[in-house]
Design a protein around this motif. Structure first.
Motif, PDB file in Angstrom:
ATOM      1  N   GLY A  13      16.080   6.220  -8.683  1.00  0.00           N
ATOM      2  CA  GLY A  13      15.523   5.064  -9.137  1.00  0.00           C
ATOM      3  C   GLY A  13      16.204   3.598  -8.882  1.00  0.00           C
ATOM      4  O   GLY A  13      15.551   2.689  -8.336  1.00  0.00           O
ATOM      5  N   LEU A  14      17.296   3.635  -9.134  1.00  0.00           N
ATOM      6  CA  LEU A  14      18.190   2.357  -9.014  1.00  0.00           C
ATOM      7  C   LEU A  14      18.163   2.035  -7.567  1.00  0.00           C
ATOM      8  O   LEU A  14      18.097   1.021  -6.954  1.00  0.00           O
ATOM      9  CB  LEU A  14      19.338   2.601  -9.395  1.00  0.00           C
ATOM     10  CG  LEU A  14      19.430   2.581 -11.109  1.00  0.00           C
ATOM     11  CD1 LEU A  14      20.842   2.805 -11.650  1.00  0.00           C
ATOM     12  CD2 LEU A  14      18.944   1.300 -11.544  1.00  0.00           C
ATOM     13  N   ILE A  15      18.546   3.052  -6.449  1.00  0.00           N
ATOM     14  CA  ILE A  15      18.707   2.873  -5.054  1.00  0.00           C
ATOM     15  C   ILE A  15      17.359   2.336  -4.742  1.00  0.00           C
ATOM     16  O   ILE A  15      17.166   1.841  -3.887  1.00  0.00           O
ATOM     17  CB  ILE A  15      19.125   4.093  -4.451  1.00  0.00           C
ATOM     18  CG1 ILE A  15      20.825   4.157  -4.700  1.00  0.00           C
ATOM     19  CG2 ILE A  15      19.201   3.902  -2.997  1.00  0.00           C
ATOM     20  CD1 ILE A  15      21.482   5.684  -4.281  1.00  0.00           C
ATOM     21  N   GLY A  16      16.396   3.182  -5.165  1.00  0.00           N
ATOM     22  CA  GLY A  16      14.801   2.629  -4.751  1.00  0.00           C
ATOM     23  C   GLY A  16      14.687   1.136  -4.920  1.00  0.00           C
ATOM     24  O   GLY A  16      14.032   0.656  -4.071  1.00  0.00           O
ATOM     25  N   ILE A  17      15.113   0.576  -6.191  1.00  0.00           N
ATOM     26  CA  ILE A  17      14.920  -0.993  -6.012  1.00  0.00           C
ATOM     27  C   ILE A  17      15.699  -1.534  -5.189  1.00  0.00           C
ATOM     28  O   ILE A  17      15.167  -2.373  -4.518  1.00  0.00           O
ATOM     29  CB  ILE A  17      15.170  -1.161  -7.762  1.00  0.00           C
ATOM     30  CG1 ILE A  17      14.478  -0.541  -8.827  1.00  0.00           C
ATOM     31  CG2 ILE A  17      15.551  -2.473  -7.681  1.00  0.00           C
ATOM     32  CD1 ILE A  17      14.767  -0.647 -10.125  1.00  0.00           C
ATOM     33  N   ILE A  18      16.885  -1.150  -5.093  1.00  0.00           N
ATOM     34  CA  ILE A  18      17.668  -1.833  -3.960  1.00  0.00           C
ATOM     35  C   ILE A  18      17.184  -1.834  -2.488  1.00  0.00           C
ATOM     36  O   ILE A  18      16.923  -2.442  -1.744  1.00  0.00           O
ATOM     37  CB  ILE A  18      19.034  -1.156  -4.021  1.00  0.00           C
ATOM     38  CG1 ILE A  18      19.731  -1.589  -5.087  1.00  0.00           C
ATOM     39  CG2 ILE A  18      19.820  -1.721  -2.491  1.00  0.00           C
ATOM     40  CD1 ILE A  18      21.182  -0.753  -5.484  1.00  0.00           C
TER      41      ILE A  18
END
Length: 165
Positions: A13-18
């Motif tokens: 989820g976090l890498i997806g935002i990045i």
């Protein structure tokens, strides 16, 4: 296995935002993988229908990310040289930090139009503006989708994680 799924959901989820900002990473797709990991973990509140809906949204946003640059380029009078320049500008901008990521497509489109089409500077800047607008719209759309999926991941996992304090 449960812990691995929870950690994978959060990390994806976090890498997806990045990845919604960094062109090399498929942001919404990674966020969807995070949502899928949360769904597969025990006692998830994410429904199958919700998963299908976010899968469809991810597909539409991913397709639009490829269609928007060409569309905006055509609207603003761009050519294949401008599109190629904008694409090269995206990758060159990666090495220049956040400002490069934003201005790279603009500069690439302007340079491409000036070199290959012998356009005036005003015409090339107009195409560059279209490329920049495309980047901003596409990135904003990807950020909203990835952010919403991260929200649902966090919402789903918040009640199930046993905090040590």
């Amino acid at each position: 296995m449960e812990t691995l799924l929870i950690i994978s959901a959060i990390v994806c989820g976090l890498i997806g935002i990045i990845g919604s900002v960094v062109p090399i990473l498929p942001g919404p797709a990674l966020s969807f993988v995070g949502l899928l990991c949360a769904y597969l973990s025990d006692s998830s509140s994410i429904t199958t229908g919700m998963l299908w809906m976010w899968g469809a949204i991810t597909a539409v946003v991913s397709i639009m990310d490829y269609v928007l640059p060409g569309y905006f380029s055509k609207v603003f009078g761009g050519s294949k040289a401008g599109i190629t320049g904008a694409t090269l500008g995206v990758f060159a901008g990666l090495f220049m930090g956040p400002i490069g990521i934003i201005l790279g497509p603009f500069a690439g489109a302007v340079i491409g139009e000036m070199l290959n089409q012998h356009r005036t500077l005003d015409e090339a800047v107009k195409v560059g503006f279209g490329s920049l607008l495309s980047f901003i719209v596409g990135t904003g759309l990807k950020l909203v989708v990835a952010g919403m999926m991260m929200y649902y991941i966090a919402q789903d996992l918040a009640g199930r994680i046993e905090w040590p304090w």
